[in-house]
Design an enzyme around this catalytic site. Structure first.
Site, PDB file in Angstrom:
ATOM      1  CG  HIS A 363      60.380  40.393  50.645  1.00  0.00           C
ATOM      2  ND1 HIS A 363      59.966  40.608  49.372  1.00  0.00           N
ATOM      3  CD2 HIS A 363      59.417  39.664  51.243  1.00  0.00           C
ATOM      4  CE1 HIS A 363      58.789  40.038  49.195  1.00  0.00           C
ATOM      5  NE2 HIS A 363      58.443  39.461  50.321  1.00  0.00           N
ATOM      6  CG  ASN A 628      56.709  32.593  63.972  1.00  0.00           C
ATOM      7  OD1 ASN A 628      56.985  32.649  65.169  1.00  0.00           O
ATOM      8  ND2 ASN A 628      57.632  32.591  63.024  1.00  0.00           N
ATOM      9  CG  ASP A 629      51.934  30.518  60.055  1.00  0.00           C
ATOM     10  OD1 ASP A 629      51.243  31.536  59.894  1.00  0.00           O
ATOM     11  OD2 ASP A 629      52.856  30.193  59.287  1.00  0.00           O
ATOM     12  CB  CYS A 676      61.404  26.001  63.821  1.00  0.00           C
ATOM     13  SG  CYS A 676      60.016  25.769  62.720  1.00  0.00           S
TER      14      CYS A 676
END
Ligand code: PEP
Ligand code: MG
Length: 746
Positions: A363, A628-629, A676
């Site tokens: 985070h 990304n995934d 994105c």
């Protein structure tokens, strides 16, 4: 010896203090100390070995060995008995040194005549400084009490070394905390920064390791522990229901009431240490154990003990979080680790951040990215090396931190920063211009966001709206679940800041690497492919409904764009959209204004969706590729795993073919498409994505300038030609050819 041990130990420390009080040079002090210890321990030899560099020990003073060997004899870490003590951080005690494993004959020291050997590590809070050795001709094992006495002395030596007591002419030790040091870590947020160290948790400096009046020291210790206990009880009574936090506090309470801990510290004081030094001695022992245990529960508990010791030291020394130091005007934050809320408190005042721990997906990393502050993690031992105010350079591009850099490094770094500043000027000059290629194609460049801290970037970056608003960040940085009213207020402010440009709110994407501190974590063997994102939203729709309501209310009658994360098949999207329709109906009945228009999209993050039926493509209002995934599932390579993260190239021909297929399907079904993931913000990748047909990219705000600058110099037909030619030639990746083609265009 056993009976008189306490007096002896205290007497030894008393004499040590006298030596320290004299105005002598570092080497003279060390010489006196070895003489003194040999006398007190009744051994023929006492020697002090100190680290010259990370893995070399040097004989720095001796009583009994050949004086010519001082500063000549050197050992590698792990070499000989002395090296073994240093490596393991543990005492070696033997009555037959030559027969002991690891013994190394060192003729220059005349050592072979000594049978007994006892070596104890000189270390401070887990930081290895050297080895203190006593040896005698008579073959005997040193008693527990004798070992303890030498350990106490070693601890005081470490403390004094920290205070610079052994630095001077003909230096026994080079001054600590003064040499230049390079830290190699992992980069999280690119960029460079020059500034001065600001320690998140300033080191507590113990200036009085030896005490004359044990009764007074015991009183001080007891008072401080009582204050500590009261504080922990107070924290426990005000703590919320967070299980992890309660577990930590319970552990604090257990340690604060631990008789064993107390007894050891009392014994340390009895032997002549001050209350502070006694706490630190136990803390050092805990740190040494921490480095050895692999069990994560035990490590966590030792960590807790470490934190508690810090609190106790602060109480004893009166050095609160405020040590009186003033934050420099160009602070580079140094910490073991830091939470997102604390980082937000510092905000944009920081020039850079260097952490010892942390992870790419943490985070704190998310916040640092939002604030565009260069961040390097995994900089081992930087908190022990850096002092408040030290000059430091952070190279977020390479994952490096130069502490107390020498002039040549500073000069090179300045050049690099100047080049970056020139580039920034160029980006600023095209901020209000479109990303139109030389061949006349215009690409929409949007930004990714998720925190209020991101909003100023909407203006400064020249982004055309927000292509991905990660709503989970608001949930992640809090210690409790945000309320609907809080969220709708926040969403409203985000839309205000966007001044009519679209903001695509992605509904909560939790699970996998994004674990909410206040929600029960599910123990999954493979969380990235587990119960996350839309799967949680559909199975437990309470939070999703609350969020959809907050979004509708936040829109206050304006346009609303929403997308659902991690949709793997059509039915998930259909069900989620039905929730949206229900939420709209509920809001209508309650009399809240409805958005003037709504678009509901899906994130394409699993390969399955690329092959979904045409109906799916027609049903969604838009698709956004979460690269990304998508990439991690395409290559079966964990995006969080340093070993495999960069193994597969985004410009791998297979992946580009796959993406091109999605572009084609969207074109034939008339589905608006954007990209994105992080790759959208990398200029070379962005150029290739554009060449294969993407016309909307969403990225970190800081990437918009570099991407736009490159796109404006591109001819897409030419680049497409390079990509196709390379593909036809059978290459695995088009990167080399593309780089060659783009040379001079950056
Ligand atoms: C992605 O997966 O590419 C994406 C944009 O979502 P996140 O990084 O938040 O998982
Ligand atoms: Mg994702």
């Amino acid at each position: 010896m056993t009976k008189t041990f306490k007096t002896d130990s205290r007497q030894m420390l008393g004499r040590l203090r006298d030596v320290m009080a004299e105005d002598a040079a570092g080497q003279a002090r060390l010489d006196q100390i070895t003489r003194l210890i040999a006398e007190e321990m009744r051994t023929e030899v006492c020697s002090i070995y100190l680290f010259r560099d990370e893995d070399t020990l040097e004989l720095c003073a001796t009583e009994g060995l050949n004086p010519q060997a001082v500063h000549e004899t050197r050992l590698k870490l792990g070499e000989g008995l002395v090296g073994r003590v240093a490596r393991k951080g543990q005492v070696v005690n033997t009555d037959d040194a030559p027969a002991t494993k690891g013994f190394r004959f060192m003729p220059e020291t005349g050592e072979e005549a000594y049978s007994s050997f006892m070596g104890v590590p000189i270390q401070r809070l887990g930081e290895k400084l050297g080895v203190l050795v006593v040896q005698s001709k008579q073959s005997r094992l040193f008693s527990e009490e004798e070992i303890y006495a030498v350990e106490v002395v070693a601890m005081v030596l470490a403390e004094m070394a920290e205070l610079g007591a052994f630095v001077g002419e003909g230096a026994a030790m080079s001054a600590r905390h003064q040499q230049a040091k390079l830290f190699r870590g992992t980069t999280v947020q690119e960029g460079t920064a020059q500034g001065h160290v600001w320690l998140h948790e300033p080191r507590v400096v113990v200036t009085n390791p030896i005490a004359e009046d044990p009764v007074r020291e015991l009183e001080r210790l007891h008072e401080a522990v009582e204050t500590l206990r009261v504080g922990v009880d107070r924290m426990l009574s005000t703590a919320g229901g967070d299980k992890d936090q309660l577990e930590v506090l319970e552990a604090y309470r257990m340690f604060a009431n631990s008789k064993g801990w107390m007894r050891r510290m009392e014994a340390d004081i009895d032997s002549g240490l001050s209350a502070e030094a006694a706490v630190e001695k136990e803390q050092s022992a805990a740190r040494a154990r921490m480095n050895q245990v692999s069990d994560s529960y035990l490590r966590d508990r030792l960590h807790d003990l470490d934190d508690l010791s810090n609190r106790l030291l602060r109480i004893l020394t009166g050095q609160g979080a405020e040590t009186g130091a003033e934050m420099p005007s160009d602070p580079i934050l140094i910490a073991r680790n830091i939470g997102p809320a604390e980082l937000l408190d510092y905000g944009r005042s920081l020039k850079g951040i260097v952490l010892e721990e942390g992870s790419v997906g943490s985070h704190a990393a998310i916040v640092a990215r939002a604030l565009a502050i260069p961040l390097v993690i995994h900089a081992a031992r930087i908190t022990t090396e850096a002092l408040n105010g030290d000059p430091i350079l952070v190279d977020g591009d390479q994952g490096l931190a130069h502490l107390r850099p020498d002039d040549a490094i500073v000069a090179a770094f300045r050049d690099k920063m100047a080049m970056q500043a020139t580039a920034q000027e160029r980006y600023a000059s095209i901020r209000d211009k479109p990303a139109t290629t030389r061949c006349g194609q215009t690409v929409k460049l949007k930004m990714n966001a998720g925190l209020m801290a991101d909003l100023p970037s909407l203006e400064s970056s020249g982004a055309e709206g927000v292509g991905l608003f990660r709503t989970e960040l608001q949930f992640l940085i809090r210690s409790h679940m945000p309320k609907r009213a809080e969220l709708s207020e926040l969403y409203s402010r985000v839309m205000d800041a966007a001044k009519g440009q679209r903001v695509v709110f992605r509904t909560l994407d939790i699970g996998s690497d994004k674990v909410l501190p206040y929600m029960k974590a599910t123990d999954e063997p493979n969380p990235a492919m587990g119960w996350r994102a839309i799967r949680v939203g559909l199975d437990k729709p309470g939070v999703m409904r609350m969020q959809l309501q907050a979004l509708i209310r936040g829109a206050k009658g304006r346009h609303l764009s929403i997308m659902f994360p991690f949709v793997a098949q059509r039915s998930e999207f259909t069900a989620a959209r039905a929730e949206m329709d229900k939420a709209l109906e509920r809001e209508r009945i309650l009399g809240h204004p409805l958005p003037v228009s709504i678009e509901v999209g899906a994130m394409l993050e699993t390969p399955s969706l690329a092959f979904a039926p045409d109906d799916f493509y027609r049903e969604v209002d838009f698709i956004s590729i979460g690269g990304n995934d998508l990439k991690q599932f395409f290559f079966a390579a964990d995006r969080e795993n340093e070993r495999v993260r960069k193994r597969y190239d985004t410009l791998n021909v297979s992946f580009l073919n796959f993406l091109e297929g999605i572009v084609y399907r969207c074109a034939t079904t008339g589905t608006p498409l954007s990209f994105c993931g992080e790759d959208a913000g990398r200029p070379v990748e962005a150029a290739c994505l554009t060449a294969i047909g993407f016309r909307t990219l969403s990225m970190r705000p800081a990437s918009i300038g570099p991407v736009k600058s490159l796109l404006r110099r591109l001819d897409l037909g030419e680049l497409r030609g390079v990509i196709h030619a390379e593909r036809d030639s059978g290459a695995q990746s088009v990167r080399d050819a593309v780089m060659e083609h783009l040379r001079g265009k950056f």
